[in-house]
Scaffold this active site. Structure first.
Site, PDB file in Angstrom:
ATOM      1  N   TYR A  54       0.819  -1.215   0.000  1.00  0.00           N
ATOM      2  CA  TYR A  54       0.000   0.000   0.000  1.00  0.00           C
ATOM      3  C   TYR A  54       0.850   1.262   0.000  1.00  0.00           C
ATOM      4  O   TYR A  54       0.427   2.296  -0.535  1.00  0.00           O
ATOM      5  CB  TYR A  54      -0.987  -0.027   1.171  1.00  0.00           C
ATOM      6  N   HIS A 109     -14.807   1.043  -0.468  1.00  0.00           N
ATOM      7  CA  HIS A 109     -13.685   0.127  -0.264  1.00  0.00           C
ATOM      8  C   HIS A 109     -12.580   0.737   0.592  1.00  0.00           C
ATOM      9  O   HIS A 109     -11.465   0.216   0.620  1.00  0.00           O
ATOM     10  CB  HIS A 109     -13.117  -0.326  -1.611  1.00  0.00           C
ATOM     11  N   CYS A 136      -1.718   4.360  16.604  1.00  0.00           N
ATOM     12  CA  CYS A 136      -2.924   5.133  16.892  1.00  0.00           C
ATOM     13  C   CYS A 136      -2.700   6.019  18.118  1.00  0.00           C
ATOM     14  O   CYS A 136      -1.745   5.828  18.878  1.00  0.00           O
ATOM     15  CB  CYS A 136      -4.115   4.209  17.119  1.00  0.00           C
ATOM     16  N   THR A 177     -16.294   1.035 -14.290  1.00  0.00           N
ATOM     17  CA  THR A 177     -16.361  -0.164 -13.450  1.00  0.00           C
ATOM     18  C   THR A 177     -16.492  -1.403 -14.324  1.00  0.00           C
ATOM     19  O   THR A 177     -17.042  -1.348 -15.427  1.00  0.00           O
ATOM     20  CB  THR A 177     -17.554  -0.115 -12.484  1.00  0.00           C
ATOM     21  N   SER A 178     -16.000  -2.526 -13.803  1.00  0.00           N
ATOM     22  CA  SER A 178     -16.087  -3.772 -14.562  1.00  0.00           C
ATOM     23  C   SER A 178     -17.491  -4.352 -14.522  1.00  0.00           C
ATOM     24  O   SER A 178     -17.883  -5.105 -15.411  1.00  0.00           O
ATOM     25  CB  SER A 178     -15.099  -4.797 -13.994  1.00  0.00           C
ATOM     26  N   LEU A 203     -14.819   2.241 -21.142  1.00  0.00           N
ATOM     27  CA  LEU A 203     -13.982   2.131 -22.339  1.00  0.00           C
ATOM     28  C   LEU A 203     -14.416   0.964 -23.210  1.00  0.00           C
ATOM     29  O   LEU A 203     -14.335   1.034 -24.437  1.00  0.00           O
ATOM     30  CB  LEU A 203     -12.516   1.938 -21.936  1.00  0.00           C
ATOM     31  N   GLN A 204     -14.843  -0.118 -22.574  1.00  0.00           N
ATOM     32  CA  GLN A 204     -15.238  -1.310 -23.311  1.00  0.00           C
ATOM     33  C   GLN A 204     -16.710  -1.243 -23.710  1.00  0.00           C
ATOM     34  O   GLN A 204     -17.532  -0.670 -22.996  1.00  0.00           O
ATOM     35  CB  GLN A 204     -15.002  -2.566 -22.459  1.00  0.00           C
ATOM     36  N   ALA A 220     -13.756   8.298 -19.939  1.00  0.00           N
ATOM     37  CA  ALA A 220     -14.579   9.025 -18.967  1.00  0.00           C
ATOM     38  C   ALA A 220     -14.303  10.518 -19.019  1.00  0.00           C
ATOM     39  O   ALA A 220     -15.224  11.335 -18.881  1.00  0.00           O
ATOM     40  CB  ALA A 220     -14.316   8.484 -17.559  1.00  0.00           C
TER      41      ALA A 220
END
Length: 243
Positions: A54, A109, A136, A177-178, A203-204, A220
């Site tokens: 990450y 997410h 923290c 999004t897929s 795009l697809q 987009a």
């Protein structure tokens, strides 16, 4: 004229800003096994590996060249000028929507810019990558912050709020999004069930089984500003704009 809009954004909108995506052929999953870097079990086994994974995305996001694109800016414009209700739900963990000016935003997410205390679940804004002063301040002793990211096997965030918005929306737009990962893949069915108009920007070309009523195929950054202008002009999206 639309009164309640829900927008879902995925990896495709951020890819146009130069961010690598998880699931593309050259994406990050090619370099790591999913179970090693995106599961609670992987984190328990090797927290340092997960943090490095990450951190590489954090550093890319803050390298100075990744910026919001025209699609992000158009959605911020929609928020500023639309008189009805708007919720942007993003599957992305970057902060490009925020940088563009969006505030009516839900990260389902999680967020790359935050760490979370595993004990209290309180979140903290990260000023530095993981491994640098990442304890923290809510516990004694301080707990090691984990990435505030939804991993495989964990429940996405804000689902009650998302479903409330979908139940009441009259326009649902999915961008980049897929459409294959649940629960987000089912949002279009919920919106259709409640009588909303549904539009996909990708795009697809759409799959023949797509549940969206209208499809805009292309970048987009080119299509979303036109879509936003249509909405703000008080016009209904129709075949003149979509396929």
């Amino acid at each position: 004229m639309y009164q309640h809009i829900v927008v879902l954004t995925g990896a495709g909108i951020s890819a146009e800003s130069g961010l690598r995506t998880f699931r593309d052929q050259d994406g990050l999953w090619e370099e790591h096994h999913i179970e090693d870097v995106a599961t609670p079990e992987g984190y328990a086994k090797d927290a340092e590996l997960v943090e490095r994974f990450y951190n590489s995305r954090w550093e890319q996001l803050h390298c100075g060249t990744v910026m919001p694109n025209a699609a992000h800016l158009a959605l911020a414009k929609l928020e500023a000028e639309f008189s009805g209700q708007l919720l942007v739900v993003t599957q992305n963990i970057d902060d490009l929507h925020e940088r563009a000016g969006s505030r009516r935003l839900l990260h389902m997410h999680g967020e790359l810019s935050k760490g979370r205390c595993p004990r209290s679940r309180q979140t903290f804004l990260l000023r530095e990558p993981f491994g640098v002063n990442n304890g923290c301040t809510c516990c004694i002793p301080a707990q090691r912050l984990r990435p505030h990211v939804v991993w495989f096997g964990e429940m996405p965030l804000g689902m009650d709020r998302i479903h409330d918005a979908l139940d009441n929306c009259d326009l649902f737009i999915a961008i980049g999004t897929s459409g294959t990962v649940y629960p987000a893949a089912g949002f279009v069915d919920t919106a259709n069930h409640h009588g909303a108009q549904t539009v996909e920007v990708n795009l697809q070309s759409p799959d023949r089984h797509s549940q969206f009523q209208y499809h805009l195929t292309g970048r987009a950054g080119e299509l979303v500003p036109k879509l936003v202008d249509t909405i703000l002009a008080g016009r209904v999206i129709g075949s003149d704009l979509a396929e």
